[in-house]
Design a protein around this motif. Structure first.
Motif, short mmCIF file in Angstrom:
data_model
loop_
_atom_site.label_atom_id
_atom_site.label_comp_id
_atom_site.label_asym_id
_atom_site.label_seq_id
_atom_site.Cartn_x
_atom_site.Cartn_y
_atom_site.Cartn_z
N ILE A 279 0.83 -1.20 0.00
CA ILE A 279 0.00 0.00 0.00
C ILE A 279 0.88 1.26 0.00
O ILE A 279 0.58 2.23 -0.68
N LEU B 72 -6.56 -0.46 -3.91
CA LEU B 72 -6.02 0.13 -2.70
C LEU B 72 -7.05 0.02 -1.57
O LEU B 72 -6.70 -0.23 -0.41
N PHE C 52 3.97 1.59 -1.14
CA PHE C 52 4.67 1.73 -2.43
C PHE C 52 3.81 1.05 -3.50
O PHE C 52 4.16 -0.03 -3.98
N PRO C 53 2.68 1.69 -3.90
CA PRO C 53 1.72 0.98 -4.74
C PRO C 53 2.34 0.53 -6.07
O PRO C 53 3.01 1.32 -6.74
N GLY C 54 2.12 -0.72 -6.41
CA GLY C 54 2.55 -1.24 -7.70
C GLY C 54 3.93 -1.88 -7.66
O GLY C 54 4.29 -2.62 -8.57
N TYR C 55 4.74 -1.57 -6.64
CA TYR C 55 6.11 -2.09 -6.62
C TYR C 55 6.19 -3.56 -6.22
O TYR C 55 7.07 -4.29 -6.65
N PHE C 56 5.30 -3.97 -5.33
CA PHE C 56 5.43 -5.33 -4.80
C PHE C 56 4.17 -6.16 -5.06
O PHE C 56 3.92 -7.15 -4.40
N SER C 57 3.37 -5.72 -6.06
CA SER C 57 2.13 -6.42 -6.34
C SER C 57 2.35 -7.40 -7.48
O SER C 57 3.02 -7.07 -8.46
N LEU D 182 -1.05 -2.40 -11.49
CA LEU D 182 -1.98 -1.35 -11.06
C LEU D 182 -2.08 -0.31 -12.15
O LEU D 182 -1.09 0.09 -12.75
#
Lengths: 324, 324, 324
Positions: free
Chosen positions: A71, A91, A73-78, A82
């Protein structure tokens, strides 16, 4: 079936039986060992957690930290991509899940603490939801200060290729991210959980930051293995430290340890200080703003602002044909 | 159903509703927190990876490293037994899987880099397959040099019982194995991935080797926790180092960091050097062949070959009844 | 199907084919790489474990350690609650499982060792069950001594809030728990497995304790990252050490390493000694009872009892406007 064909089977059977018999003999001795183990449980000298409330789970704490990082660092560890269309939905879902998991572990931590003091736990459920929500509400602020930490990593390390590299792979940034979350929960008086969080990061990075430490923005830890930042340490803005730095307490005689549990016993580091590898600053001196502490230095007293503190070049002993 | 039997159900229902009501109140406040979180996303001060290409996955990188290790040390880390009959089949299958997984993560890394510079990625797919194959082709050479590292572990450590013990359990050998793979990918100009690999090893071992460092054969790191080997370090053959050794850069003023990003700023260690625990060698001095650097030494200047450098025995202060 | 609808399919097919063709070209080169890899396997310079017995599994060792920890600290690390009614049943089941898993890995370790010396393994199965049972029988004693270690953590650390916090989250206590189990197996002459166990703890905590070391009760390691305790170290009761402490061997010339493999080459630390962070004690001196070794000290000679050994305050060089 002809008699001569039965032999191998019988042999095999005989072997297996004798093996089983021997093995069974060992199994038969297990209950006695268990009985002895139970007998020692009743002594005061051991620790158990029997007839007790359920306890926080290390696996859940790890899930919470990684969920929160997704949450922050959105998109970095998904695993999934996104985009601005699905961002609010994803989110929102991730934040709701975080609220639920965190509230649950906070509840277990509070119940555990109530039980330890033999106190009733009437408001535990409400308190844990309250805490979960308060934590969620700090996420925007955490994002902002972690933004300053990310830029500090890029600005402070000539080997850094991009902000993304720092976010993906720098252990210092991971340890600081976990510390900042644990510090929020520590401020909300959650027992047990904050320390379990920072010890998880310690295990992953070799960086040991106590949740109680106070650390300003744009903080950078390079390499990081062996760093120790004690419970009552205070660190200003734009401070940079290297591997093996200890911001610790001075030695205490055994009989004085209890007296010091709630006193400030760790250093204060002012803005823009740099502390090089394996330096130790012990007790509660103040290191003045913009000062630079050299590697391997051992300090227990105040350092004024704008000062460089270096070890005098040690006298080296050269042995060999080619002394300089 | 008689009326008096409905009551308990109703009570239960009422209790649950009141609990839910309180809980729901917390849930109701989550959207506002998410909204604020989204608002901060739009500031320049935070980092996100939204509307972006998918990114390398830490789990996949870990799988790649372990798969490659199973190929480089056949039979040591496999759940199933290898024999000379099934060896070619199994190795072929494992290598094909490695090629596929690695090419995929290389592709994601290259696409991420293209996006960062707003460049088209027309040859990305081909380039990633090309890179995957080049990596596979270096495996025989990697096996050979890792053989020299394994023998160096056995030869350099009196506690080592066998080569197999070193392969199974020595963190230094694991960190060197990962570094040698990451160095190949670094040489093939793969972005992001090499550093993610060495930081994975750093997390597991406390040994931080930058993929850009150049390291000769028969390299041994004993214990290893806290070792740092910087990006432009060069290390010869048969070098042995201990825990806490830093081969690092000298301090840089904040405004000069960008200027140094591509210069040699780390030491050169020639053949047959030994560096004992917690020694720091900083900047780009040359440590001459066969020299021995003692523990805790702090060096920034050249050392001629065949030299021992030791700290002058520090003057110790003894306090107590039994001073020597 | 109308002709105009087939086109997109054909285009897609064409695209996929050309992509596949390029990709297939890379796949076609893999067998050659595998062939070269197999060729190097036959050289003496590489290590493989082909045509060999199955080997201990790192995953199983990790399971064994966590299973044993659940037994030694009942209720602390269990997903399900323990109460005095189900305790004997659960502990019995857990202990039986531990016996089975441990015996299996001991068997693999012994078989591996037999193979290494080309010896027959006729009693391997019985010996492994025997060892598994002996280990189970030491569990009550291990519980008791780990109780003293847990109290030492609480007594020695002003930041400790409760015994439970230490049990949940202190890396030092985890490393000591694993060491004490590995030391039992080391005493039962189990090959490979003890070192794999302590290296697992090393990986999790940065604390490297050789299974052969002898350590008394009430042992406390604070923070712990970078601690090294060598194979022939002997430590008395109520000893406290901090992060980065090395109890190691003195440097050995390469040609003398084999001669030292079975000699005592590490320090003896008597009762009630405290050793502060990053101190190194090397060779086999005796540190007398109740002595205190200051941080960063480098010692190779005996220290009498009741002695404080501190570095003379180093001459610091202050640079700046505000020299003190």
């Amino acid at each position: 079936m002809p008699a001569e064909l039965e032999k191998p089977d019988q042999c095999l059977l005989a072997d297996e039986t004798s093996l089983n018999e021997s093995t069974l003999n060992y199994y038969r001795q297990i209950p006695l060992a268990v009985h002895k183990l139970l007998a020692t449980c009743r002594k005061d000298s051991c620790f158990d957690h029997v007839n007790a409330t359920p306890i926080p789970s290390l696996e859940s704490v790890s899930e919470i930290l990684h969920q929160a990082r997704r949450i922050l660092f959105p998109g970095y560890f998904s695993p999934t991509m996104l985009d601005s269309v699905n961002l609010e939905y994803r989110l929102g879902q991730a934040t709701t899940e975080l609220f639920e998991k965190l509230s649950r572990q906070v509840l277990l931590s509070i119940q555990h603490e109530c039980m330890r003091y033999n106190q009733p736990c009437s408001r535990c459920m409400q308190l844990s939801h309250e805490t979960g929500l308060r934590f969620i509400e700090t996420l925007p602020g955490l994002r902002e200060i972690l933004g300053t930490d990310t830029r500090a990593a890029m600005d402070g390390d000539p080997a850094a290729k991009s902000h993304d590299e720092a976010i993906f792979s720098y252990p210092g940034l991971f340890a600081i991210t976990v510390y900042r979350m644990a510090h929020v929960l520590h401020g909300l008086a959650v027992p047990l959980l904050p320390r379990i969080m920072t010890e998880y990061a310690h295990s992953m990075t070799g960086i040991d930051i106590h949740p109680g430490a106070k650390i300003g923005e744009s903080f950078f830890i390079d390499h990081g293995t062996g760093v120790v930042i004690g419970e009552t340490t205070e660190i200003g803005n734009r401070v940079r430290i290297y591997q093996g730095v200890t911001l610790g307490a001075l030695s205490l005689p055994r009989d004085e340890i209890d007296r010091f549990r709630n006193l400030k016993r760790h250093p204060t580091i002012e803005d823009d200080v740099i502390i090089y590898s394996n330096a130790s600053i012990l007790g509660n001196p103040v290191i003045g703003a913009r000062s630079i502490i050299g590697g391997n230095v051992w300090i227990t007293e105040d350092v004024p602002p704008d000062t460089k503190v270096l070890l005098k070049v040690p006298e080296l002993v050269y042995i060999g044909n080619n002394k300089p």
